[in-house]
Scaffold this motif. Structure first.
Motif, short mmCIF file in Angstrom:
data_model
loop_
_atom_site.label_atom_id
_atom_site.label_comp_id
_atom_site.label_asym_id
_atom_site.label_seq_id
_atom_site.Cartn_x
_atom_site.Cartn_y
_atom_site.Cartn_z
N LEU A 1 38.57 65.21 24.48
CA LEU A 1 38.99 66.61 24.51
C LEU A 1 38.51 67.43 23.32
O LEU A 1 38.26 68.62 23.47
CB LEU A 1 40.52 66.68 24.58
CG LEU A 1 41.16 66.13 25.86
CD1 LEU A 1 42.68 66.16 25.75
CD2 LEU A 1 40.70 66.90 27.09
N VAL A 2 38.35 66.80 22.17
CA VAL A 2 37.98 67.56 20.97
C VAL A 2 36.62 68.26 21.12
O VAL A 2 36.48 69.42 20.70
CB VAL A 2 38.01 66.65 19.72
CG1 VAL A 2 37.29 67.31 18.55
CG2 VAL A 2 39.45 66.36 19.33
N LYS B 1 36.21 72.31 20.51
CA LYS B 1 35.24 72.95 19.61
C LYS B 1 34.33 73.89 20.38
O LYS B 1 33.97 74.97 19.88
CB LYS B 1 34.42 71.88 18.89
CG LYS B 1 35.24 71.03 17.92
CD LYS B 1 34.37 69.99 17.25
CE LYS B 1 35.17 69.16 16.24
NZ LYS B 1 34.34 68.11 15.59
N HIS B 2 33.95 73.51 21.59
CA HIS B 2 33.08 74.35 22.42
C HIS B 2 33.73 75.69 22.72
O HIS B 2 33.05 76.73 22.78
CB HIS B 2 32.75 73.61 23.72
CG HIS B 2 31.95 74.43 24.69
ND1 HIS B 2 30.61 74.70 24.51
CD2 HIS B 2 32.32 75.05 25.85
CE1 HIS B 2 30.17 75.45 25.52
NE2 HIS B 2 31.19 75.67 26.35
N LEU B 3 35.04 75.70 22.90
CA LEU B 3 35.76 76.93 23.22
C LEU B 3 36.20 77.68 21.98
O LEU B 3 36.82 78.74 22.09
CB LEU B 3 36.98 76.60 24.09
CG LEU B 3 36.67 76.13 25.52
CD1 LEU B 3 37.94 75.66 26.21
CD2 LEU B 3 36.02 77.25 26.32
N GLY B 4 35.93 77.14 20.80
CA GLY B 4 36.28 77.83 19.57
C GLY B 4 37.75 77.73 19.20
O GLY B 4 38.27 78.56 18.44
N ILE B 5 38.43 76.72 19.71
CA ILE B 5 39.85 76.51 19.38
C ILE B 5 39.93 75.67 18.12
O ILE B 5 39.21 74.68 17.96
CB ILE B 5 40.56 75.80 20.55
CG1 ILE B 5 40.49 76.65 21.82
CG2 ILE B 5 42.02 75.50 20.20
CD1 ILE B 5 40.96 75.93 23.07
N TYR C 1 45.61 61.11 15.33
CA TYR C 1 44.75 62.20 15.79
C TYR C 1 43.71 62.55 14.73
O TYR C 1 42.53 62.76 15.04
CB TYR C 1 45.58 63.44 16.13
CG TYR C 1 44.74 64.66 16.43
CD1 TYR C 1 44.23 64.87 17.71
CD2 TYR C 1 44.45 65.59 15.44
CE1 TYR C 1 43.45 65.99 17.98
CE2 TYR C 1 43.67 66.70 15.70
CZ TYR C 1 43.17 66.90 16.97
OH TYR C 1 42.38 68.00 17.23
N GLY C 2 44.15 62.65 13.47
CA GLY C 2 43.22 62.97 12.40
C GLY C 2 42.11 61.96 12.28
O GLY C 2 40.94 62.31 12.06
N ALA C 3 42.45 60.66 12.46
CA ALA C 3 41.43 59.61 12.40
C ALA C 3 40.46 59.73 13.56
O ALA C 3 39.25 59.56 13.40
CB ALA C 3 42.10 58.24 12.40
N ALA C 4 40.98 60.03 14.77
CA ALA C 4 40.12 60.10 15.95
C ALA C 4 39.28 61.37 15.98
O ALA C 4 38.13 61.36 16.44
CB ALA C 4 40.97 60.02 17.22
N ALA C 5 39.84 62.48 15.47
CA ALA C 5 39.14 63.76 15.53
C ALA C 5 38.40 64.08 14.24
O ALA C 5 37.75 65.13 14.15
CB ALA C 5 40.13 64.88 15.83
N GLU C 6 38.51 63.20 13.23
CA GLU C 6 37.91 63.44 11.92
C GLU C 6 38.39 64.76 11.33
O GLU C 6 37.61 65.56 10.82
CB GLU C 6 36.38 63.39 12.01
CG GLU C 6 35.85 62.04 12.48
CD GLU C 6 34.33 62.00 12.51
OE1 GLU C 6 33.71 63.06 12.32
OE2 GLU C 6 33.77 60.90 12.73
#
Length: 422
Positions: A341-342, A346-350, A157-162
């Motif tokens: 999904l990321v 981010k758009h929703l501020g999560i 996940y960390g690799a995909a979401a940076e």
């Protein structure tokens, strides 16, 4: 594109095609029948998806897990937990959950934990609680490994979401302990009805002896996590240190492992690493195609049309991931869905660390949900229990873990308290 990226992969999945193959077939059909992009782009995206330093940690932690089982480290941890719980109601079941949690602090390979714990504790569990309860407990407790750091799912996940992997590891500590604690509470409650055999009370002498024997094993997660959290090493370097430590302990302290065993562990680790990374590479192509064809934009527009609040979005994601987990392995689910999904998160501020833990817990539950939960097939092979018995056995534990998932989802401080300290 709906046919090549949707219908064809689903048909291949129903036919039992390997996950990486259905991703590649869908991508190849898209390149040859729909897109005007040269097919050479497939190779470029495949290798591009693998060019991430964080992925180097995967083979190290897999190797550490293999060494743990072969070197006797897992057996020492199990014996120590059994001595610790004493005459606790449901002591053997609580020890099963505790051992899985400790082993999870060394390796994030859930299936390996099911195999190790199953061989050691299932006979006693089946005698005390019956085959259905025992098989369900072993199958579901192994999934805690995916949430307790170091976690291969978090690395992916960390690799995909940076996202920062140390922050993800820190964020997974309390949620993992919550799941383990709720599992223990359920085992204790159920044991008053199911368990019939007499248990051995707590003996200080036995506990001290097992502590002495298990001390080198107990230090292995300390070597891994202390190096990461104190900034002495990256997750990849910590995984390498864990491998060296496991070899030294197994070869020179416990003397249960020869150099031939080390080579065999390395061979098995290489094979498992290849199985994971080929899925990562194929899923990267599939996710790239979804991205360039506007899947994130479609999802964003659909979300805006629904006007869901953040809590509603997270509930919808949980439902989606629980369904996906019934059919896809964690690697495929994370690599394909994270890029989609990321941006919405981010758009929703999560917080993306919070979302990463939510996603990790979901795929952990998917490890034992029918019909394709990997832990179920490992348990069937190791324990010799029919799938029907396993399916019935995991139901109550699945409900417990879903309840924990809801707490983790809607109580962000549980995840972010330690993550923000990194």
């Amino acid at each position: 594109m709906i046919w090549t990226l949707g219908v064809v992969p689903l048909v291949l999945l129903a036919l039992g095609t390997p996950i990486f193959a259905l991703f590649l077939v869908g991508a190849a059909l898209s390149f040859t029948t729909v897109l005007t992009v040269p097919p050479i782009a497939i190779h470029q995206v495949i290798f591009g998806g693998m060019e991430n330093y964080a992925l180097l940690a995967v083979p190290f932690f897999i190797f550490a897990g293999e060494l743990m089982g072969r070197a006797g480290i897992a057996d020492k941890l199990i014996a120590w937990v059994l001595a610790l719980v004493g005459r606790v109601p449901g002591g053997l079941g609580v020890a099963t959950v505790g051992a899985c949690t400790l082993i999870g602090a060394i390796s994030g390979a859930s299936t390996a934990t099911v195999a190790v714990i199953g061989r050691s504790l299932y006979p006693g569990l089946a005698r005390d609680y019956g085959p259905r309860f025992a098989a369900g407990l072993v199958s579901t407790s192994g999934s805690i490994d995916i949430v307790i750091p170091p976690s291969i799912a978090m690395i992916l996940y960390g690799a995909a979401a940076e996202e920062s992997i140390p922050r993800l590891f820190a964020g997974g500590v309390l949620p993992g302990l919550l799941i383990a604690g709720m599992m223990c509470v359920y085992v204790i409650a159920a044991s008053t009805r199911l368990s019939q055999s007499e248990r051995v009370g707590f003996e200080l002498g036995r506990f001290l002896r097992t502590t002495r024997d298990a001390f080198p094993a107990l230090m292995m997660p300390v070597v891994i996590l202390a190096g990461i959290y104190f900034g002495w090493s990256s997750p990849t370097e910590a995984g390498g240190f864990a491998c060296v430590y496991g070899i030294l302990v197994g070869r020179f302290v416990y003397r249960q492992m020869s150099w031939a065993d080390v080579l065999d562990c390395a061979t098995r680790s290489a094979m498992l690493t290849a199985q994971i990374l080929i899925v990562v590479a194929a899923a990267a192509v599939f996710a790239w195609l979804l991205t360039i064809n506007g899947a994130p934009r479609v999802l964003t527009e659909g979300l805006a049309a629904l006007d869901l609040p953040p809590w509603g979005f997270l509930m919808a994601v949980n439902v989606l991931l629980l369904i996906v987990g019934c059919f896809l392995d964690p690697t495929s689910a994370i690599v394909v869905l994270t890029p989609l999904l990321v941006p919405l998160v981010k758009h929703l501020g999560i917080d993306t660390v919070h979302f990463g833990i939510i996603m990790t817990v979901n795929v952990a539950i998917g490890m034992f949900t029918p019909p394709f939960g990997l832990n179920l097939f490992v348990a069937r092979s190791v324990l010799g229990v029919p799938l029907e018995t396993l399916y019935r056995g995991v139901v109550p534990f699945a409900l417990v873990q879903v309840a924990a998932l809801l707490i983790i989802t809607y109580w962000p401080p549980l995840t972010l308290l330690l993550a923000r300290a990194i």
